[in-house]
Motif scaffolding. Structure first.
Motif: not given
Length: 113
Positions: A39-48, A75-90
């Protein structure tokens, strides 16, 4: 040192929210630390990049589209980390809102800048 403390506090927040929210799951504490780093990496690189690309929509919605961008980051973190799961965008949207609240509470308790 502050970065490590923030990562650990984010990992604790991820574990707490995974236990509370039925649409979010995390396998272990190690996975939560990996989620916090991703999440820290995604917030630093992808979010801007996403913020710049969606600037007109963000302006039209008076900044509310940033909530959707935060959900996409989750959702991107869910895609990259295999032990982390989020059902949907809500669930990702609710998770990102509550994660922000918990991080601000932890930052105020620890006194992080």
């Amino acid at each position: 040192m502050k970065f490590i403390i923030r990562i650990l506090l984010t990992a604790i927040s991820v574990v707490i929210l995974a236990k509370i929210l039925p649409g979010v799951g995390v396998e272990s504490y190690g996975t939560a630390i990996i989620v916090a780093i991703v999440l820290a990496l995604l917030n630093f690189i992808v979010k801007p990049i996403l913020v710049i690309l969606t600037l007109p929509v963000t302006i039209i919605t008076l900044g509310l589209f940033l909530l959707i961008i935060n959900a996409i980051i989750i959702l991107l973190a869910d895609y990259f980390v295999s032990g982390f799961a989020v059902s949907n965008i809500w669930w990702a949207l609710l998770f990102s809102l509550l994660l922000s609240v918990l991080q601000s509470i932890f930052d105020s308790l620890v006194g992080a800048d």
